[in-house]
Design a protein around this motif. Sequence first.
Motif, PDB file in Angstrom:
ATOM      1  N   ALA A 150      32.061  26.755  50.805  1.00  0.00           N
ATOM      2  CA  ALA A 150      33.358  26.124  50.561  1.00  0.00           C
ATOM      3  C   ALA A 150      33.349  25.424  49.203  1.00  0.00           C
ATOM      4  O   ALA A 150      34.354  25.440  48.482  1.00  0.00           O
ATOM      5  CB  ALA A 150      33.681  25.140  51.673  1.00  0.00           C
ATOM      6  N   GLY A 151      32.216  24.815  48.855  1.00  0.00           N
ATOM      7  CA  GLY A 151      32.120  24.137  47.567  1.00  0.00           C
ATOM      8  C   GLY A 151      32.243  25.095  46.402  1.00  0.00           C
ATOM      9  O   GLY A 151      32.903  24.795  45.405  1.00  0.00           O
ATOM     10  N   ALA A 152      31.605  26.258  46.511  1.00  0.00           N
ATOM     11  CA  ALA A 152      31.684  27.250  45.431  1.00  0.00           C
ATOM     12  C   ALA A 152      33.106  27.787  45.302  1.00  0.00           C
ATOM     13  O   ALA A 152      33.592  28.006  44.190  1.00  0.00           O
ATOM     14  CB  ALA A 152      30.702  28.388  45.702  1.00  0.00           C
ATOM     15  N   CYS A 153      33.779  27.973  46.437  1.00  0.00           N
ATOM     16  CA  CYS A 153      35.173  28.450  46.389  1.00  0.00           C
ATOM     17  C   CYS A 153      36.075  27.395  45.749  1.00  0.00           C
ATOM     18  O   CYS A 153      36.955  27.722  44.937  1.00  0.00           O
ATOM     19  CB  CYS A 153      35.657  28.789  47.799  1.00  0.00           C
ATOM     20  N   ALA A 154      35.860  26.130  46.090  1.00  0.00           N
ATOM     21  CA  ALA A 154      36.675  25.056  45.504  1.00  0.00           C
ATOM     22  C   ALA A 154      36.442  24.966  44.002  1.00  0.00           C
ATOM     23  O   ALA A 154      37.384  24.766  43.216  1.00  0.00           O
ATOM     24  CB  ALA A 154      36.336  23.730  46.184  1.00  0.00           C
ATOM     25  N   ALA A 155      35.194  25.137  43.571  1.00  0.00           N
ATOM     26  CA  ALA A 155      34.886  25.090  42.139  1.00  0.00           C
ATOM     27  C   ALA A 155      35.540  26.254  41.405  1.00  0.00           C
ATOM     28  O   ALA A 155      36.034  26.098  40.281  1.00  0.00           O
ATOM     29  CB  ALA A 155      33.366  25.118  41.938  1.00  0.00           C
ATOM     30  N   PHE A 156      35.547  27.424  42.044  1.00  0.00           N
ATOM     31  CA  PHE A 156      36.211  28.596  41.457  1.00  0.00           C
ATOM     32  C   PHE A 156      37.700  28.303  41.251  1.00  0.00           C
ATOM     33  O   PHE A 156      38.248  28.563  40.170  1.00  0.00           O
ATOM     34  CB  PHE A 156      36.008  29.802  42.384  1.00  0.00           C
ATOM     35  N   LEU A 157      38.358  27.743  42.260  1.00  0.00           N
ATOM     36  CA  LEU A 157      39.787  27.441  42.145  1.00  0.00           C
ATOM     37  C   LEU A 157      40.048  26.421  41.034  1.00  0.00           C
ATOM     38  O   LEU A 157      41.010  26.557  40.270  1.00  0.00           O
ATOM     39  CB  LEU A 157      40.324  26.912  43.473  1.00  0.00           C
ATOM     40  N   ARG A 158      39.181  25.413  40.930  1.00  0.00           N
ATOM     41  CA  ARG A 158      39.350  24.410  39.866  1.00  0.00           C
ATOM     42  C   ARG A 158      39.232  25.080  38.497  1.00  0.00           C
ATOM     43  O   ARG A 158      40.005  24.773  37.571  1.00  0.00           O
ATOM     44  CB  ARG A 158      38.292  23.305  40.001  1.00  0.00           C
ATOM     45  N   GLN A 159      38.281  25.978  38.370  1.00  0.00           N
ATOM     46  CA  GLN A 159      38.069  26.656  37.087  1.00  0.00           C
ATOM     47  C   GLN A 159      39.276  27.522  36.734  1.00  0.00           C
ATOM     48  O   GLN A 159      39.725  27.558  35.589  1.00  0.00           O
ATOM     49  CB  GLN A 159      36.797  27.510  37.167  1.00  0.00           C
ATOM     50  N   VAL A 160      39.828  28.217  37.727  1.00  0.00           N
ATOM     51  CA  VAL A 160      41.012  29.058  37.474  1.00  0.00           C
ATOM     52  C   VAL A 160      42.196  28.196  37.055  1.00  0.00           C
ATOM     53  O   VAL A 160      42.905  28.506  36.100  1.00  0.00           O
ATOM     54  CB  VAL A 160      41.362  29.891  38.721  1.00  0.00           C
ATOM     55  N   ARG A 161      42.401  27.090  37.775  1.00  0.00           N
ATOM     56  CA  ARG A 161      43.543  26.218  37.449  1.00  0.00           C
ATOM     57  C   ARG A 161      43.410  25.629  36.050  1.00  0.00           C
ATOM     58  O   ARG A 161      44.413  25.335  35.391  1.00  0.00           O
ATOM     59  CB  ARG A 161      43.645  25.084  38.476  1.00  0.00           C
ATOM     60  N   ALA A 162      42.174  25.467  35.584  1.00  0.00           N
ATOM     61  CA  ALA A 162      41.945  24.838  34.277  1.00  0.00           C
ATOM     62  C   ALA A 162      42.152  25.807  33.119  1.00  0.00           C
ATOM     63  O   ALA A 162      42.199  25.385  31.957  1.00  0.00           O
ATOM     64  CB  ALA A 162      40.525  24.270  34.225  1.00  0.00           C
ATOM     65  N   THR A 163      42.266  27.116  33.421  1.00  0.00           N
ATOM     66  CA  THR A 163      42.404  28.085  32.317  1.00  0.00           C
ATOM     67  C   THR A 163      43.854  28.144  31.838  1.00  0.00           C
ATOM     68  O   THR A 163      44.779  27.846  32.580  1.00  0.00           O
ATOM     69  CB  THR A 163      41.983  29.504  32.769  1.00  0.00           C
TER      70      THR A 163
END
Length: 163
Positions: A150-163
């Motif tokens: 779940a943590g890796a998925c949340a980090a992925f979403l944060r990275q996408v939103r930041a692009t």
Amino acid sequence: MPIAISACLLGERVRYDGGDKRAVGLLAALAPHVRWVPLCPEVLAGLGVPRPPIQVIRADGGTGVREVERGTDHTARLAAASAHIVATLRAEGVRGFVCKARSPSCGVGDAPHHAPQGQVMGQGDGVMVAALRVALPPLVVASEAELDSAGACAAFLRQVRAT
Ligand code: SF4
């Protein structure tokens, strides 16, 4: 948020052997936050389901793909499919792609790369992922093997939103 995904991870039966690789945990973690855009480069390349397995070949400083058994070269067909996928991602405003690990098309740094004689030379991106990195440098790409919590998925979403 539109997120592309290797279609087999979504449960579509598009693999070379006619099966899928549904990623139950990843789908449960990300589904509430995304609109999936499923894509299979090998189906888009017209290779069919089922189809002979292919592998990445390194030669002359570049990579291509060919069938494991017969050696039929599908480099041009996969390049055309990758160009189609780039256009789709642009049209849909996609900024993240969840890709199938170790696939010759979708692998993220972990697809086996072979010499023209067939022996494994190392690992690298699948040919679609390599094309995406050139055409869409800001795209966030991760494999289901990397998004294993779940943590890796949340980090992925944060990275996408930041692009
Ligand atoms: S090409 Fe990619 S999406 Fe299609 S079956 Fe293989 S890993 Fe899945």
